[in-house]
Scaffold this motif. Structure first.
Motif, PDB file in Angstrom:
ATOM      1  N   ASN A 185       0.991  -1.220   0.036  1.00  0.00           N
ATOM      2  CA  ASN A 185       0.073   0.056   0.046  1.00  0.00           C
ATOM      3  C   ASN A 185       0.846   1.221   0.056  1.00  0.00           C
ATOM      4  O   ASN A 185       1.778   1.444   0.798  1.00  0.00           O
ATOM      5  CB  ASN A 185      -0.872  -0.104   1.291  1.00  0.00           C
ATOM      6  CG  ASN A 185      -1.984   0.798   0.980  1.00  0.00           C
ATOM      7  OD1 ASN A 185      -1.746   2.162   0.621  1.00  0.00           O
ATOM      8  ND2 ASN A 185      -3.401   0.594   1.465  1.00  0.00           N
TER       9      ASN A 185
ATOM     10  N   ASN B 183      -3.381   4.796   0.552  1.00  0.00           N
ATOM     11  CA  ASN B 183      -4.436   5.001  -0.044  1.00  0.00           C
ATOM     12  C   ASN B 183      -4.555   4.403  -1.619  1.00  0.00           C
ATOM     13  O   ASN B 183      -5.033   4.862  -2.361  1.00  0.00           O
ATOM     14  CB  ASN B 183      -5.047   6.460  -0.017  1.00  0.00           C
ATOM     15  CG  ASN B 183      -5.513   6.839   1.343  1.00  0.00           C
ATOM     16  OD1 ASN B 183      -5.771   6.171   2.172  1.00  0.00           O
ATOM     17  ND2 ASN B 183      -5.461   8.384   1.518  1.00  0.00           N
TER      18      ASN B 183
ATOM     19  N   TYR C 258      -7.325   0.546  -3.980  1.00  0.00           N
ATOM     20  CA  TYR C 258      -8.066   0.492  -5.070  1.00  0.00           C
ATOM     21  C   TYR C 258      -7.336   0.113  -6.273  1.00  0.00           C
ATOM     22  O   TYR C 258      -7.781  -0.616  -7.154  1.00  0.00           O
ATOM     23  CB  TYR C 258      -8.842   1.954  -5.452  1.00  0.00           C
ATOM     24  CG  TYR C 258      -7.831   2.924  -5.889  1.00  0.00           C
ATOM     25  CD1 TYR C 258      -7.488   3.238  -7.338  1.00  0.00           C
ATOM     26  CD2 TYR C 258      -7.056   3.629  -4.998  1.00  0.00           C
ATOM     27  CE1 TYR C 258      -6.701   4.068  -7.829  1.00  0.00           C
ATOM     28  CE2 TYR C 258      -6.050   4.746  -5.423  1.00  0.00           C
ATOM     29  CZ  TYR C 258      -6.069   4.643  -6.854  1.00  0.00           C
ATOM     30  OH  TYR C 258      -5.046   5.741  -7.217  1.00  0.00           O
TER      31      TYR C 258
ATOM     32  N   GLN D 213      -7.858   8.133  -1.728  1.00  0.00           N
ATOM     33  CA  GLN D 213      -8.486   7.139  -2.122  1.00  0.00           C
ATOM     34  C   GLN D 213      -9.569   7.528  -3.417  1.00  0.00           C
ATOM     35  O   GLN D 213     -10.107   8.389  -3.390  1.00  0.00           O
ATOM     36  CB  GLN D 213      -9.348   6.406  -0.747  1.00  0.00           C
ATOM     37  CG  GLN D 213     -10.212   5.280  -1.202  1.00  0.00           C
ATOM     38  CD  GLN D 213      -9.084   4.044  -1.321  1.00  0.00           C
ATOM     39  OE1 GLN D 213      -8.480   3.949  -2.567  1.00  0.00           O
ATOM     40  NE2 GLN D 213      -8.875   3.467  -0.479  1.00  0.00           N
TER      41      GLN D 213
ATOM     42  N   HIS E  17     -11.613   0.667   2.287  1.00  0.00           N
ATOM     43  CA  HIS E  17     -10.605   0.091   1.989  1.00  0.00           C
ATOM     44  C   HIS E  17     -11.164  -1.274   0.999  1.00  0.00           C
ATOM     45  O   HIS E  17     -12.338  -1.724   1.042  1.00  0.00           O
ATOM     46  CB  HIS E  17      -9.909  -0.992   3.123  1.00  0.00           C
ATOM     47  CG  HIS E  17      -8.758  -1.786   2.885  1.00  0.00           C
ATOM     48  ND1 HIS E  17      -7.486  -1.355   2.267  1.00  0.00           N
ATOM     49  CD2 HIS E  17      -8.699  -3.151   3.154  1.00  0.00           C
ATOM     50  CE1 HIS E  17      -6.802  -2.165   2.231  1.00  0.00           C
ATOM     51  NE2 HIS E  17      -7.346  -3.167   2.429  1.00  0.00           N
TER      52      HIS E  17
END
Length: 781
Positions: free
Chosen positions: A308, A311, A314, A404, A728
């Motif tokens: 990660n 963010n 996705y 995000q 998330h």
């Protein structure tokens, strides 16, 4: 032995804006943590691995003829005990951890033209460049920091700051906090010139909070972190009244009030942005079953996680689903390591897509942790898709940030990006597996004449019917009745009535429309629309959708086209006559969601008139436009519009041809934002005045019409959180776990990809009911 190449090599320290690739190889995911380290070219700062089987560093030398490199090798230092992270942490309270705290770093300067001859690092021509490379922000950190900084804006307190009477602060006044002896993490009040230490940070240290105490006593709002000031005018500026990091456009003038010349300052401490990135990437999520048991980590080919980046879940969930599909694996995974020959691999999409394929599928970076690492985490470290994220998102207003994002929107954007890069070579375009044709049938209720139109799509966005169950009190959480996937598909393809003035008979009695499949894709992507508009804000609803485990058929949703005895309606006027006819079926769909018809018409005009999801996203983005409810004005659209060459150049920098850019600007009245949307909505338009006939592509390349058309669930993207732009994302993918044995079939199971953590199982049965995106694979068996 001396080296003759030092004198002729183009050696120079990196500039503040120059990319220094020292985190990982630009062509694979080897890092300085590998035994062989990472070579950084001292001429162009490309990062290349020095591994025995690949040696991308030497390949770069052969291509560029840049012989002098700095080899960086790091060994992690023993870690201290792990602390539990708080639920929320402010940027000002985040502790810094330097490279020296984490690693033992060893460096060697070599000449690749002299078979790796080690050179003296103290030679002035070399020492200056080496120091510049080691002190520079890596390209990864640079792009991440830039993405965060783009979100920082001025506020009224920085724009209209009134300062007290000027005074000159002596060096001793700036050496430590005015209330204690702390010499780091010092914040200068721009209102009165008082210097205070920062807040006490999580884990202890960092400050005694005298800066915030000064604000509480005086309400002086704006302070600057002294150690973060750079000669070019950037610095950490914090507004305590807004409780946010802000920009100060007049920072140099405000500092000069206290005798501080910004041109003489040097950055000596990590900025809040850098500290925020470190914290975000350490954030952990629970990886236990419903019974509280640790899930089994998986290692090897196909089981590599993605770190990660702050963010970026996705992106990770979308990429894992794509690279689990055979077509993407065949296209972008080259076991031989073949890569395009390019001097700038970090900026080459084909290279980065292949690099990602090798990283995810080779198993090279998915190994069980050693006993010492096992104590800290039972999972593999995963790979960091930093270059890929920076490259793919650099031309996009949202995906270039660290916020995000919506995973489904990113999937659509990535598919279009890959498709544009593939140009007309369909064999090189793996996204064709998603393409299919839908046919929309419209019939006048009065004269019974019909019209058919076909559109190529890459996904369907199905409405999820909302069936609320009774609640005992208003305080109870809303509960919804389960619906089946078949109910959603029935709703998507059902006949709908709409207002319509017939061009054949003139009747205003209306018409009925129906959408059906004319061809079927190899992989059907389904987005489940589980939301309602509440005060024009999309609100997520937890409606369970039951998806079958066994293959299901789409045969009932197949369109048979024009039938014997049916009479066609006359063709609508062409758009070249400055007339726009909105897609009736999508207009009806958007109208049912509560959008006014004028807004729907504008959304369809600006997004290509064929994609309900794109139109809906446009509506959400433009609902605050002052002219949103004005009638659609086509006065400026058309071939006679004069377009700005500057606008054409900007679109050219995004990868579009001059012809495509000019046509998009003409079609959208010269509006840059709408032109970008138009380009993404017309990926197959090459910009010619008379677009090529799309029927050949529609019939030949977008899916096939053979039946039976059976599909089986392959993977899902799931989301936890109240909004698709927060919370998330994770991915569940049905994978082969073990090899087929003589005793029975191969072992397959669901695998959870949660950033860098890859485990077997998880609560997939429950998550399937609430998945955000479904990937169904055509079952040919």
């Amino acid at each position: 032995m001396s080296c003759p190449h030092v004198a002729t090599a183009l050696l120079h320290p990196p500039t503040p804006t120059q990319q220094v690739h020292k985190d990982d190889c630009t062509q694979c995911f080897d890092t300085p943590d590998q035994l062989w380290g990472l070579d950084v070219c001292l001429s162009c700062f490309n990062g290349g691995c020095n591994s025995p089987d690949r040696n991308h560093s030497f390949q770069h030398y052969q291509l560029s003829q840049h012989p002098i490199v700095l080899n960086i090798r790091r060994e992690p230092k023993p870690k201290r005990g792990r602390e539990e992270s708080p639920a929320k942490i402010l940027k000002l309270s985040i502790p810094g951890e330097t490279e020296e705290d984490k690693y033992e770093t060893k460096t060697v300067v070599k000449c690749l033209a002299c078979d790796g001859l080690e050179l003296d690092k103290t030679i002035p021509a070399i020492a200056e460049v080496v120091n510049g490379v080691l002190s520079a922000l890596s390209s990864t950190k640079q792009s991440e920091v830039k993405a965060w900084e783009e979100e920082i804006l001025p506020c009224e307190h920085t724009l209209f700051l009134e300062q007290d009477e000027a005074k000159v602060l002596a060096d001793q006044d700036l050496a430590h906090c005015s209330q204690c002896d702390l010499k780091e993490n010092l914040w200068l009040c721009l209102k009165c010139g008082t210097l205070g230490c920062g807040r006490r940070q999580f884990g202890g240290g960092g400050g005694n909070g005298h800066g915030i105490a000064h604000f509480e006593q005086t309400l002086h709002p704006v302070s600057v972190k002294l150690g973060s000031i750079t000669p070019d005018g950037t610095a950490d500026v914090y507004c305590y009244l807004c409780n946010e990091e802000r920009q100060d456009p007049d920072l140099a003038k405000h500092l000069l009030r206290w005798g501080i010349k910004i041109s003489e300052r040097q950055k000596v401490e990590k900025s809040l942005v850098e500290l925020q990135l470190e914290h975000n990437m350490k954030w952990e999520f629970s990886m236990t079953s419903e019974k509280g048991e640790e899930l089994q980590p998986l290692f090897g080919p196909g089981f590599t996680g993605l770190k990660n980046l702050g963010n970026s879940c996705y992106l990770a969930s979308v990429v894992q689903c794509l690279y689990s599909l055979p077509r993407f694996q065949e296209r972008y995974y080259y076991p031989s390591g073949d890569l395009p020959l390019t001097l700038e691999p970090a900026n080459d999409l084909e290279t980065q897509l292949r690099k990602l394929g090798d990283g995810l599928l080779s198993g090279r970076y998915s190994n069980p942790p050693n006993p010492e690492e096992q104590l800290e985490s039972p999972y593999a470290k995963g790979i960091a898709p930093s270059m890929f994220k920076a490259l793919v998102g650099k031309s996009h207003v949202e995906f270039s940030t660290m916020r995000q994002q919506d995973a489904f929107e990113f999937l659509l954007y990535l598919v279009q990006t890959i498709r544009r890069a593939s140009h007309q070579n369909l064999d090189a375009d793996p996204t064709t597996i998603f393409s299919f044709v839908v046919e929309q049938r419209l019939q006048c209720l009065a004269c019974k004449k019909v019209s058919y139109r076909t559109d190529v799509q890459d996904n369907i966005s199905v409405p999820v019917p909302v069936k609320r169950l009774p609640r005992e009190s208003l305080e109870d959480k809303e509960v919804f009745e389960s619906v089946t996937l078949k109910e959603c598909l029935d709703l998507f393809t059902q006949s709908e009535s709409l207002e319509y003035t017939c061009q054949a008979c003139g009747s205003k009695e209306g018409a009925v429309t129906r959408t059906a499949f004319k061809t079927f894709p190899e992989v059907l992507v389904v987005n489940a629309r589980r939301f309602e508009l509440v005060n024009w804000v999309p609100t997520k609803l937890d409606v369970p959708v039951v998806v079958p485990d066994e293959p299901f058929s789409l045969d009932d949703y197949f369109s048979t086209g024009l039938q014997p005895g049916e009479e066609l309606l006359p063709e609508s006027p062409s758009t070249s006559e400055n007339v726009f006819i909105a897609n009736e079926a999508i207009m009806a769909m958007l109208g049912e969601m509560g959008f006014p018809s004028t807004r729907c018409e504008k959304a369809l005009y600006n997004t290509g008139n064929s994609d309900p999801d794109a139109a809906m996203n446009w509506l959400f983005q433009h609902m605050d436009d002052p002219d949103i409810d004005d009638p659609l004005d086509l006065g400026k659209a058309g071939s006679d519009l004069e377009v700005s060459e500057d606008s054409v150049a900007v679109l050219g920098d995004m990868g579009f041809t001059a012809a495509q850019a000019k046509k998009a600007l003409k079609e959208t009245g010269g509006d840059m934002e709408r032109a970008v949307e138009w380009l993404f909505s017309h990926p197959d338009d090459n910009g010619t005045e008379t677009p090529a006939d799309q029927s050949e592509r529609t019939e030949v390349t977008a899916g096939d019409a053979t039946k039976p058309a059976a599909f089986k669930l392959h993977s899902i993207i799931c989301h936890k959180g109240a909004s698709v732009h927060a919370g998330h994302y994770v991915a569940f993918i049905k994978e082969k776990i073990g090899e087929q044995s003589s005793n029975g079939p191969e072992d397959t199971d669901w695998v959870l990809f949660n950033d860098e953590k890859v485990v077997r199982g998880g609560e997939v049965d429950e998550m399937k009911k609430f998945a955000y995106v479904y990937f169904f694979e055509r079952n040919r068996g």
